[in-house]
Design an enzyme around this catalytic site. Sequence first.
Site, PDB file in Angstrom:
ATOM      1  N   HIS A 122      17.653 -26.798 -24.175  1.00 49.15           N
ATOM      2  CA  HIS A 122      15.556 -27.562 -24.661  1.00 49.15           C
ATOM      3  C   HIS A 122      16.089 -28.491 -25.622  1.00 49.15           C
ATOM      4  O   HIS A 122      16.251 -28.426 -26.853  1.00 49.15           O
ATOM      5  CB  HIS A 122      14.443 -26.079 -24.790  1.00 49.15           C
ATOM      6  CG  HIS A 122      15.046 -25.377 -23.791  1.00 49.15           C
ATOM      7  ND1 HIS A 122      15.047 -23.799 -23.805  1.00 49.15           N
ATOM      8  CD2 HIS A 122      15.161 -25.435 -22.162  1.00 49.15           C
ATOM      9  CE1 HIS A 122      14.507 -23.665 -22.400  1.00 49.15           C
ATOM     10  NE2 HIS A 122      14.917 -23.995 -21.544  1.00 49.15           N
ATOM     11  N   GLU A 136      14.203 -28.500 -29.329  1.00 50.16           N
ATOM     12  CA  GLU A 136      14.428 -27.242 -30.056  1.00 50.16           C
ATOM     13  C   GLU A 136      15.604 -27.820 -31.175  1.00 50.16           C
ATOM     14  O   GLU A 136      17.180 -27.207 -30.821  1.00 50.16           O
ATOM     15  CB  GLU A 136      14.681 -26.036 -29.523  1.00 50.16           C
ATOM     16  CG  GLU A 136      14.175 -25.829 -28.356  1.00 50.16           C
ATOM     17  CD  GLU A 136      13.900 -24.438 -27.543  1.00 50.16           C
ATOM     18  OE1 GLU A 136      15.082 -23.516 -27.260  1.00 50.16           O
ATOM     19  OE2 GLU A 136      13.390 -23.839 -26.811  1.00 50.16           O
ATOM     20  N   ARG A 163      11.671 -31.226 -22.975  1.00 47.56           N
ATOM     21  CA  ARG A 163      12.647 -29.726 -22.516  1.00 47.56           C
ATOM     22  C   ARG A 163      13.088 -29.928 -21.783  1.00 47.56           C
ATOM     23  O   ARG A 163      14.770 -29.904 -22.372  1.00 47.56           O
ATOM     24  CB  ARG A 163      11.505 -28.843 -22.425  1.00 47.56           C
ATOM     25  CG  ARG A 163      11.825 -27.591 -21.829  1.00 47.56           C
ATOM     26  CD  ARG A 163      10.792 -26.597 -21.571  1.00 47.56           C
ATOM     27  NE  ARG A 163      11.178 -25.142 -20.773  1.00 47.56           N
ATOM     28  CZ  ARG A 163      11.557 -23.820 -21.504  1.00 47.56           C
ATOM     29  NH1 ARG A 163      11.305 -23.936 -21.781  1.00 47.56           N
ATOM     30  NH2 ARG A 163      11.860 -23.594 -21.012  1.00 47.56           N
ATOM     31  N   HIS A 201      18.324 -21.139 -29.586  1.00 47.74           N
ATOM     32  CA  HIS A 201      16.049 -21.609 -29.040  1.00 47.74           C
ATOM     33  C   HIS A 201      16.055 -21.136 -30.189  1.00 47.74           C
ATOM     34  O   HIS A 201      15.772 -21.437 -31.060  1.00 47.74           O
ATOM     35  CB  HIS A 201      16.368 -20.936 -27.608  1.00 47.74           C
ATOM     36  CG  HIS A 201      17.139 -20.767 -27.002  1.00 47.74           C
ATOM     37  ND1 HIS A 201      17.052 -21.493 -25.559  1.00 47.74           N
ATOM     38  CD2 HIS A 201      18.238 -20.081 -26.484  1.00 47.74           C
ATOM     39  CE1 HIS A 201      17.961 -20.899 -24.744  1.00 47.74           C
ATOM     40  NE2 HIS A 201      18.280 -20.479 -25.237  1.00 47.74           N
ATOM     41  N   GLU A 223      16.457 -16.810 -30.451  1.00 43.77           N
ATOM     42  CA  GLU A 223      14.959 -17.734 -30.999  1.00 43.77           C
ATOM     43  C   GLU A 223      14.725 -17.571 -32.785  1.00 43.77           C
ATOM     44  O   GLU A 223      15.014 -16.762 -33.043  1.00 43.77           O
ATOM     45  CB  GLU A 223      13.798 -16.860 -30.280  1.00 43.77           C
ATOM     46  CG  GLU A 223      13.827 -16.623 -28.911  1.00 43.77           C
ATOM     47  CD  GLU A 223      13.611 -18.397 -28.236  1.00 43.77           C
ATOM     48  OE1 GLU A 223      13.247 -19.151 -28.834  1.00 43.77           O
ATOM     49  OE2 GLU A 223      13.891 -18.269 -27.149  1.00 43.77           O
TER      50      GLU A 223
END
Length: 438
Positions: free
Chosen positions: A197, A200, A255, A325, A399
């Site tokens: 993405h 990020e 994104r 991410h 994440e």
Amino acid sequence: MNFLGNPRSHTAAFLPVCWLLLNILKPGHCHSYDNRYVGDKVIRLIPKSEEEALALKNIYHQLKVDLWQPSSISYVSEGTITDVHISQNASRTLLAFLQETHIYYKVLIEDLQKAVENENSLQTQRNRRSLSEYNYEVYHSLEDIQSWLHHLNQTQPGLVRVFSIGRSYEGRPLFIMQLGRKSRAYKRAVWIDCGIHAREWIGPAFCQWFVREAILTYKTDPAMKKMLNHLYFYIMPVFNVDGYHFSWTHDRFWRKTRSRDSKFRCRGVDANRNWKVKWCDEGASAHPCDDTYCGPFPESEPEVKAVANFLRKHRKRIRAYLSFHAYAQMLLYPYSYKYATIPNFSCVEFAAHKAVKALRSVHGIRYRHGPASQTLYVSSGNSMDWAYKNGIPYAFAFELRDTGHFGFLLPEMLIKPTCTETMLAVKNITMHLLKKCP
């Protein structure tokens, strides 16, 4: 060994124009998104009931908000933390609506333009001026990262080999670095990708940090020596190259990929909803304008197809798939597309538990860990599930920081602490692979 040295002598063509203009331009002007976010806000809302959730879903649709968390309006329900980026004009409407309906909210970022400009602060501009040393504590453009790859390819022949596995929609090479002691023996491998993405940015920063640490500590750290002697790491610092480039030049919060569909004006596909595993089911959208658009068919995106082909070709040797991410501070493993327990759950759960414990030991940062469907939300067509279903026994999605205070605008001063702690988690998972599962 000056692998941090000047890439200029090797690949002048790759040198970003931005760097050369730094003395002339004021900070922030390398990006062409000047003033596009003036007065925009990022607001956090937590609906207290399903009625509130429904009301929020409706107004989000009407105002066309940019959802930062979760990734789709369909996930908004009672108790779900939602972070929305909203334009200056629409924010007046939203705030009036929230006051009228007594829905609790908190403004996370008062003026997004100022926050974006802070990301490009004077201090980092000063750091970037020194071309002789590659700075791992700033965010780098795609051109920077590619010149860095070429430079390491030339200066670290014993550990590094860089090659391309295809081209993006806009024709950019998709570079992979093979990192590890060259040997004739059959070696197992770990796949790492960052930046699926575009917005990020901490992902690609970590991929570069990982390589730096590996090369710098290979001779002195027994664990790193063991990892690089026994395994190859296939590292893709920027998966979604077109989107990442676009996030530097046009829209910081882009994104998706940048592919075009002749029938629609909206561009791009969510590269993490485009895989052939329960494709376009729950948690993915069939609407091309949505952030979670699954694409016209599985592997429609050349970037996804190239990586899937590479993983299919090497699936017998690749033992772990790690994807990076942001943001939520979680370590996730399959399944994402359904509520079910994976066959090797105890092995994977043990590795995840140890990894987050190691991560927390550095700066006290807590990560939640568990199956993605339960820990985050159900999503179909993603790379982690696909890797697992295709025979890679350890598949994880990180994440990274933070939990919303900065969101996608994690300041550069937090690159080092974020990468240092994540490094420990990754080493932990890798060492776990080399041992027999408990």
